[in-house]
Design an enzyme around this catalytic site. Structure first.
Site, mmCIF file in Angstrom:
data_model
loop_
_atom_site.group_PDB
_atom_site.id
_atom_site.type_symbol
_atom_site.label_atom_id
_atom_site.label_comp_id
_atom_site.label_asym_id
_atom_site.label_seq_id
_atom_site.Cartn_x
_atom_site.Cartn_y
_atom_site.Cartn_z
ATOM 1 N N THR A 73 -5.468 6.826 -5.810
ATOM 2 C CA THR A 73 -5.264 6.944 -4.222
ATOM 3 C C THR A 73 -4.579 7.982 -3.610
ATOM 4 O O THR A 73 -5.025 8.850 -2.724
ATOM 5 C CB THR A 73 -5.046 5.615 -3.404
ATOM 6 O OG1 THR A 73 -6.126 4.614 -3.946
ATOM 7 C CG2 THR A 73 -5.313 5.763 -2.144
ATOM 8 N N GLU A 101 1.016 -1.283 0.163
ATOM 9 C CA GLU A 101 0.073 -0.071 0.206
ATOM 10 C C GLU A 101 0.820 1.135 -0.097
ATOM 11 O O GLU A 101 0.539 2.453 -0.680
ATOM 12 C CB GLU A 101 -0.816 -0.041 1.156
ATOM 13 C CG GLU A 101 -1.937 -1.127 1.125
ATOM 14 C CD GLU A 101 -3.081 -0.739 0.077
ATOM 15 O OE1 GLU A 101 -2.593 -0.682 -0.923
ATOM 16 O OE2 GLU A 101 -4.090 -1.039 0.297
HETATM 17 N N1 HSE Z 1 -8.336 4.541 3.312
HETATM 18 C C1 HSE Z 1 -8.083 4.409 1.872
HETATM 19 C C2 HSE Z 1 -8.355 5.858 1.448
HETATM 20 C C3 HSE Z 1 -8.340 3.528 1.269
HETATM 21 O O1 HSE Z 1 -9.738 6.324 1.452
HETATM 22 O O2 HSE Z 1 -7.475 6.680 0.949
HETATM 23 C C4 HSE Z 1 -7.792 3.625 -0.143
HETATM 24 O O3 HSE Z 1 -8.390 2.511 -0.795
#
Ligand code: HSE
Length: 307
Positions: free
Chosen positions: A180, A128
């Site tokens: 993201t 991530e």
């Molecule tokens: N919690 C993260 C965001 C998840 O919303 O940026 C990304 O998939």
């Protein structure tokens, strides 16, 4: 050469109000991955799709977690990973997490399950980091544990599986890419106390609603006053989808992860299918290619399909 083939599922992070702390595992779609155990300390990545993902393991969301895992092995070993992506990168349903979680679950299986699930989350977060610039575990954890999970803390890891009633999940993926990292950058760094109070009321309400199997409480708690107002402007048709799906009987829903996918929860399959039709009609009218999934919560997480 020993190898294992797995299904690695899509996930919905945040569950509207629980930014970075709540996530849910889905039965569909799934990536398919094959991992082979090697005798020398190296990781190689092969992709069977047209997404042009980095082949350098340190830059790859499946590779970086395995490099972290190799550092903690006493004997020299390595892995060759072949990925068949069905979860489109940048879709908001945990594409990077499926690669990261799938690779470590498969590798651990080949090593005789020497690492705990919590260790696997710790390794997978390196994937991530590659994908979004920061470690977050709200897609990885449900992908590894299955079901609905709360990540109370990532440093140190504190994971809680949340029992829930049967839920149907409808997801629409409008085919635009939202990275993201970009969707995180646009967020405000500070929140007003009144918004924070409303948000933690909703998070507590949602978790209580799942445990008590109280669908009305689940519906009322699916509200986000902090992230959604900022991110929803990136998603064409968002307000109309949400309003129309709730009018059709969905309990509620919102942005899936960092978007652009939108998810809705329903109590029964007929409503979930109706919600899917409404989503389709809205994006057909807007003229945006899209894909709809009607699915359920996957309580198992990553699944081994061939040893
Ligand atoms: N919690 C993260 C965001 C998840 O919303 O940026 C990304 O998939």
């Amino acid at each position: 050469m020993r190898s294992v083939k797995i299904y690695s599922p899509a996930t919905v992070a945040n569950l509207v109000c629980g930014f970075d702390v709540l996530g849910m595992c889905l039965n569909e779609p799934n990536d398919i991955m094959e991992v082979k155990l090697l005798e020398e300390k190296k990781v190689t990545i092969k992709s069977k799709d047209g997404y042009n993902l980095p082949a350098d393991p340190a830059q790859n969301t499946a590779g970086a977690p395995l490099l972290a895992m190799l550092e903690e092995l006493k004997e020299p070993a390595g892995f060759e990973v072949t990925i068949e992506k069905h979860i489109k990168p940048g879709s908001g349903i945990g594409s990077s997490a499926a690669s990261a979680a799938g690779s470590v679950v498969a590798a651990n299986h080949l090593l005789g399950n020497i690492f705990s699930k919590e260790d696997l989350v710790r390794f997978a977060m390196f994937g991530e980091k590659v994908a979004s610039g920061v470690k977050h575990a709200d897609n990885i954890t449900p992908c590894i544990y299955g079901g609905i999970t709360l990540i109370r803390s990532i440093f140190p890891l504190d994971i809680v599986s949340i029992p829930a009633p049967r839920l149907y999940v409808t997801v629409v993926h409008p085919q635009i890419e939202v990275r993201t990292s970009d969707a995180r950058q646009i967020l405000r760094k500070e929140v007003l106390l009144k918004d924070a109070i409303r948000q933690w009321g909703n998070i507590a309400g949602l978790v209580a609603g799942f445990i008590k199997q109280d669908y009305e409480l689940i519906g009322r708690s699916l509200e986000d006053v902090i992230i959604e107002p900022v991110r929803s402007i990136l998603i064409p048709g968002f307000d109309e989808v949400k309003k129309s799906c709730k009018e059709a009987g969905a309990l509620g829903g919102g942005i899936s992860g960092s978007g652009p996918s939108i998810f809705m929860l329903s109590k029964d399959e007929a409503t979930a299918n109706e919600v899917g039709k409404i989503m389709q009609d809205i994006y057909a009218k807007i003229g945006l290619p899209h894909h709809v999934y009607v699915t359920t919560v996957n309580n198992e997480g990553v699944r081994i399909i061939k040893n």
